[in-house]
Design a protein around this motif. Sequence first.
Motif, PDB file in Angstrom:
ATOM      1  N   THR A 434      53.128  -8.125  45.374  1.00 37.40           N
ATOM      2  CA  THR A 434      53.815  -7.684  44.209  1.00 37.40           C
ATOM      3  C   THR A 434      53.445  -9.228  43.111  1.00 37.40           C
ATOM      4  O   THR A 434      52.977  -9.953  43.362  1.00 37.40           O
ATOM      5  CB  THR A 434      55.025  -8.238  44.872  1.00 37.40           C
ATOM      6  OG1 THR A 434      55.280  -7.694  45.898  1.00 37.40           O
ATOM      7  CG2 THR A 434      56.506  -7.869  43.614  1.00 37.40           C
ATOM      8  N   LEU A 435      53.158  -8.460  41.764  1.00 32.60           N
ATOM      9  CA  LEU A 435      53.320  -9.319  40.878  1.00 32.60           C
ATOM     10  C   LEU A 435      54.781  -9.502  40.038  1.00 32.60           C
ATOM     11  O   LEU A 435      55.038  -8.492  39.694  1.00 32.60           O
ATOM     12  CB  LEU A 435      51.556  -8.591  40.255  1.00 32.60           C
ATOM     13  CG  LEU A 435      51.978  -8.971  38.586  1.00 32.60           C
ATOM     14  CD1 LEU A 435      51.397 -10.599  38.955  1.00 32.60           C
ATOM     15  CD2 LEU A 435      50.888  -8.394  37.865  1.00 32.60           C
ATOM     16  N   VAL A 436      54.727 -10.624  39.369  1.00 31.97           N
ATOM     17  CA  VAL A 436      55.859 -10.382  38.793  1.00 31.97           C
ATOM     18  C   VAL A 436      55.671 -11.653  37.474  1.00 31.97           C
ATOM     19  O   VAL A 436      54.486 -12.592  37.793  1.00 31.97           O
ATOM     20  CB  VAL A 436      56.911 -11.510  39.596  1.00 31.97           C
ATOM     21  CG1 VAL A 436      58.026 -12.181  38.466  1.00 31.97           C
ATOM     22  CG2 VAL A 436      57.504 -11.225  41.042  1.00 31.97           C
ATOM     23  N   LEU A 437      55.977 -10.755  36.411  1.00 29.81           N
ATOM     24  CA  LEU A 437      55.747 -11.542  35.031  1.00 29.81           C
ATOM     25  C   LEU A 437      56.819 -11.801  33.772  1.00 29.81           C
ATOM     26  O   LEU A 437      57.786 -10.975  34.462  1.00 29.81           O
ATOM     27  CB  LEU A 437      54.959  -9.941  34.430  1.00 29.81           C
ATOM     28  CG  LEU A 437      53.683 -10.135  34.678  1.00 29.81           C
ATOM     29  CD1 LEU A 437      52.456  -8.659  33.890  1.00 29.81           C
ATOM     30  CD2 LEU A 437      52.415 -11.017  34.606  1.00 29.81           C
ATOM     31  N   GLY A 438      57.007 -12.855  33.006  1.00 23.18           N
ATOM     32  CA  GLY A 438      57.847 -12.397  32.407  1.00 23.18           C
ATOM     33  C   GLY A 438      57.762 -11.732  31.628  1.00 23.18           C
ATOM     34  O   GLY A 438      56.807 -10.922  30.954  1.00 23.18           O
ATOM     35  N   PHE A 439      58.368 -11.496  30.797  1.00 26.10           N
ATOM     36  CA  PHE A 439      58.967 -10.879  29.998  1.00 26.10           C
ATOM     37  C   PHE A 439      58.366 -10.498  28.389  1.00 26.10           C
ATOM     38  O   PHE A 439      58.700 -11.880  28.127  1.00 26.10           O
ATOM     39  CB  PHE A 439      60.499  -9.647  29.097  1.00 26.10           C
ATOM     40  CG  PHE A 439      60.269  -8.409  29.695  1.00 26.10           C
ATOM     41  CD1 PHE A 439      60.780  -7.565  29.830  1.00 26.10           C
ATOM     42  CD2 PHE A 439      60.506  -7.907  27.682  1.00 26.10           C
ATOM     43  CE1 PHE A 439      60.578  -5.661  29.376  1.00 26.10           C
ATOM     44  CE2 PHE A 439      61.190  -7.348  27.301  1.00 26.10           C
ATOM     45  CZ  PHE A 439      60.977  -5.627  28.243  1.00 26.10           C
ATOM     46  N   ASN A 440      57.474  -9.501  27.512  1.00 22.14           N
ATOM     47  CA  ASN A 440      56.958  -9.560  26.672  1.00 22.14           C
ATOM     48  C   ASN A 440      57.879  -9.443  25.766  1.00 22.14           C
ATOM     49  O   ASN A 440      58.009  -8.499  25.049  1.00 22.14           O
ATOM     50  CB  ASN A 440      56.134  -9.305  26.792  1.00 22.14           C
ATOM     51  CG  ASN A 440      54.358  -9.790  25.365  1.00 22.14           C
ATOM     52  OD1 ASN A 440      55.434 -10.229  24.640  1.00 22.14           O
ATOM     53  ND2 ASN A 440      53.480  -9.313  25.484  1.00 22.14           N
ATOM     54  N   ASP A 441      58.699 -10.370  24.743  1.00 22.21           N
ATOM     55  CA  ASP A 441      59.695  -9.913  23.599  1.00 22.21           C
ATOM     56  C   ASP A 441      59.731 -11.148  22.426  1.00 22.21           C
ATOM     57  O   ASP A 441      58.508 -12.281  23.270  1.00 22.21           O
ATOM     58  CB  ASP A 441      61.038  -9.667  23.630  1.00 22.21           C
ATOM     59  CG  ASP A 441      61.603 -10.738  24.940  1.00 22.21           C
ATOM     60  OD1 ASP A 441      61.143 -12.245  24.702  1.00 22.21           O
ATOM     61  OD2 ASP A 441      62.191 -10.278  25.656  1.00 22.21           O
ATOM     62  N   ASN A 442      60.134 -11.116  22.125  1.00 21.03           N
ATOM     63  CA  ASN A 442      60.208 -12.061  21.179  1.00 21.03           C
ATOM     64  C   ASN A 442      61.133 -13.066  20.966  1.00 21.03           C
ATOM     65  O   ASN A 442      62.107 -13.853  19.674  1.00 21.03           O
ATOM     66  CB  ASN A 442      60.601 -11.300  19.127  1.00 21.03           C
ATOM     67  CG  ASN A 442      59.753 -10.210  18.888  1.00 21.03           C
ATOM     68  OD1 ASN A 442      58.283 -10.565  19.165  1.00 21.03           O
ATOM     69  ND2 ASN A 442      59.563  -9.481  17.992  1.00 21.03           N
ATOM     70  N   GLN A 443      62.242 -13.055  22.140  1.00 11.10           N
ATOM     71  CA  GLN A 443      62.965 -14.184  22.401  1.00 11.10           C
ATOM     72  C   GLN A 443      62.132 -15.812  22.208  1.00 11.10           C
ATOM     73  O   GLN A 443      61.594 -15.615  22.634  1.00 11.10           O
ATOM     74  CB  GLN A 443      63.639 -13.770  23.581  1.00 11.10           C
ATOM     75  CG  GLN A 443      64.290 -12.553  23.536  1.00 11.10           C
ATOM     76  CD  GLN A 443      65.929 -12.091  23.076  1.00 11.10           C
ATOM     77  OE1 GLN A 443      66.597 -13.397  23.005  1.00 11.10           O
ATOM     78  NE2 GLN A 443      66.091 -11.311  22.293  1.00 11.10           N
ATOM     79  N   ALA A 444      63.413 -16.226  21.519  1.00 14.31           N
ATOM     80  CA  ALA A 444      63.160 -17.267  20.941  1.00 14.31           C
ATOM     81  C   ALA A 444      62.614 -18.659  23.162  1.00 14.31           C
ATOM     82  O   ALA A 444      64.285 -18.515  23.543  1.00 14.31           O
ATOM     83  CB  ALA A 444      63.687 -18.771  20.927  1.00 14.31           C
ATOM     84  N   VAL A 521      55.065  -4.232  41.418  1.00 15.42           N
ATOM     85  CA  VAL A 521      55.238  -5.178  39.328  1.00 15.42           C
ATOM     86  C   VAL A 521      56.976  -5.321  39.601  1.00 15.42           C
ATOM     87  O   VAL A 521      58.197  -4.549  39.834  1.00 15.42           O
ATOM     88  CB  VAL A 521      53.763  -4.356  38.875  1.00 15.42           C
ATOM     89  CG1 VAL A 521      54.537  -4.695  36.923  1.00 15.42           C
ATOM     90  CG2 VAL A 521      52.980  -4.477  39.029  1.00 15.42           C
ATOM     91  N   CYS A 522      57.123  -6.890  38.566  1.00 14.67           N
ATOM     92  CA  CYS A 522      58.074  -6.615  38.511  1.00 14.67           C
ATOM     93  C   CYS A 522      58.300  -7.330  37.313  1.00 14.67           C
ATOM     94  O   CYS A 522      57.394  -8.388  36.770  1.00 14.67           O
ATOM     95  CB  CYS A 522      58.969  -8.056  39.766  1.00 14.67           C
ATOM     96  SG  CYS A 522      59.572  -7.183  41.369  1.00 14.67           S
ATOM     97  N   LEU A 523      59.556  -7.501  36.653  1.00 12.09           N
ATOM     98  CA  LEU A 523      58.983  -7.861  35.158  1.00 12.09           C
ATOM     99  C   LEU A 523      60.783  -8.542  34.538  1.00 12.09           C
ATOM    100  O   LEU A 523      61.772  -7.411  35.659  1.00 12.09           O
ATOM    101  CB  LEU A 523      59.365  -6.804  34.126  1.00 12.09           C
ATOM    102  CG  LEU A 523      57.840  -5.671  34.149  1.00 12.09           C
ATOM    103  CD1 LEU A 523      58.286  -5.305  32.510  1.00 12.09           C
ATOM    104  CD2 LEU A 523      56.776  -6.774  33.635  1.00 12.09           C
ATOM    105  N   ALA A 524      60.665  -9.894  34.512  1.00  9.42           N
ATOM    106  CA  ALA A 524      61.354 -10.504  34.791  1.00  9.42           C
ATOM    107  C   ALA A 524      62.033 -11.120  33.249  1.00  9.42           C
ATOM    108  O   ALA A 524      60.990 -10.940  32.365  1.00  9.42           O
ATOM    109  CB  ALA A 524      61.274 -12.174  35.204  1.00  9.42           C
TER     110      ALA A 524
END
Length: 753
Positions: A434-444, A521-524
């Motif tokens: 399992t691969l876990v990634l942080g979310f790719n957004d514009n949040q500070a 895959v998981c996105l956090a």
Amino acid sequence: MIFLVVMVSIASVVVSFFAKKPFPVGGEGNLSLPNVSFCNNVSVIQYAGLNGKTVHENLYENYTIDYTNDIKQTFVTVFAVLFNGCTGIMAGANMSGDLKNPSKSIPLGTISACAITFFIYILLIVLITATTPRVLLQCDYSFLVSVNLWGPFVAIGVFASSLSAALSCLIGASRILFALARDDLFGIVLRPINRTTHSGNPLAAVLATWFLVQLMLLANKVSTIAPIVTVFFLFSYAATDLACLALEWASSPNFRPTFKYFTWHTCLLGFLSCITMNFLVNAVYTSVSIAVLIILLVAIHYRVPQSSWGYISQALIFHQVRKYLLMLDVRKEHIKFWRPQIVLMVKNPRTCCQLIDFINSIKKSGLYVLGHVRLGSLAEMPTDILSVHYQHWLNLVDELGVKAFVELTLARSVREGTEQLLRISGLGGMKPNTLVLGFNDNQARQDTFKLVGAFAPRKRTGSKLSAVLHSEKAEDENNVFSECDFFPPPNPDFDVDANGEISVDEYVSIISDALKLQKNVCLARYFDKLNKSVVMSDKSKVHYIDVWPVNFLKPLLSNDSFIQRSASDEQKPSSYFDTTCVFLMQLACILNMTPFWKKRTKLRIFLCVDRSHSNIVTPGDQELEEFLRTVRISAEIKQVELNDITESLSNENNLTIQVPSKPEEGQQGSNGDNLHATQTPVPQVEDKPLYLSRINNLIKSQLSSTAVTFLYLPAPPPRERYEEYLDMLTKLSDDLGPTLFVHGLYHVISTTL
């Protein structure tokens, strides 16, 4: 000089056995017996000299009462006293720091001393057996003074040998005590002993050892002191045997004993013999000693002192782990024993401490790897910079208290580095699934080190003993914050691109690559908002782990979604839910099984129902309850109707509903083909922003008591729609709090246990 005096005394005793003729011991003109009452009131006993009859009478045991303490003697009590004559074996090893060539001097000196001592003891035993009647042995422990040609020779020899043994033990024990103080194993407790003279002699350790000896002498009887000393020495010999046994079993290549008769069998036999004799000598003393040893070991373990001599436990662990990894055969894997084995990609741990801790909760004793990609090429660098960084990451793992490995790699892109880690992380049968990634957004990004108190100075709490044991020398504040400074804090003044975020195309490509490599895959997202202290403190409120086993993006990606298939997709379905839905519920259930979350949260699964179209097949409460009962997941089921969303979209935007035929029994579609079940018809949405907004509002309406939300992650579409795909995920999860998107490729639940 002492050695010569002792040898002369021994020689005089041996000669006396042959030179002395039979004579009476006691009475006028002779030394009187110590205690006549123990000799049947006989005041004179005949010394027999060399006599065959005396040998025959002394061959068999006949234990009597010791006239010094009125206690009947046994083999064990006699052993406890006589054993003290064999305690000089470790004298050379104890003073190894003062020897010029310890590797040569210790074996030669120890073996020579043992051989000489053994010969002298056997010779004296044989001569005493052949010359001295048993009654004299029982009534006069100093009979050699009477038998010797000149009695004072024996007294001088006893004094000289006792002085030699005492000095040997005093110097050896003080060196060991000094070594403990020098290595700072027990903090301030032994720190005053770590003082020497100008020439380097540990005077403070010698004085401390002498004081302890004087305390022991207050017992006032050899028969009382001897068992205590015997127990301690047997423990020291047992520890030596255990150390050699551990080195041999660890198969350390640097352990090459020069003694050619060394074998682990003798080590094991010696260790077991020492422990057995300890309990036979005195079970109470032995039990107390073991308790004290355990306390000292625990103190050392929790202090974790820095040392340069290594840890044998690490060698043993390495040896055993290697052996069992070779036995872990990937061809024998079974769904019954599946567990998450996770790689969490981390750019800067300073911005994701809560996520690192959260993933640690759902690994369920599986492999957990913190992966980090450093951009660059080794060919363009003078040295490997990652070797320096690795220690800081290990310190981070210790500080956060997670059970994780660290894998760092150097690559020209994050995508390439992630692929490397997915391929090479783990070993043997322990490979990530399992691969876990942080979310790719514009949040500070937030500085989560401050939120969780990582690397912050702490005031020591606990007992006074704990404070003393943990007392350390004044530390440089710069060293305390070295790890904290190594990971740079997020800078709100930087824009996203300048802060080094990867592009949308590369980010979604990483997801696609992981699916190609057959990894879940998981996105956090929003895990910097996860506050476990709030969940822990608010006991009046029930907190939920929400699971939405619904592919909300199916209507938006129905025509061109890139679907990853697995062998399990070809099997007959066991429920209405596809593998991703089941994987969602499995991860949420695992989270709810951990102690913290089990005590404070409940699992809640949302069942989305659309009754506006009668030909759309969705599972009902009964079907879902039956499924959860079958897979042994305890959860609360809550129905949520989609009627308002679909009807409003249909009225406002001319929503077109595609209605495929109902699936036949035994058929199953690809993973992600359905809205809620394996063959659910899917409405096509024209106003996508409105649809996503209403789905987002629907989920937010249920968040009043939600701690974490699990959402369905569809597989990425073709590359030209990557930006649209990530934008849909972003709008779907906006302001939902801690959210985990999940996509699964395999069946992970077995009903056969």
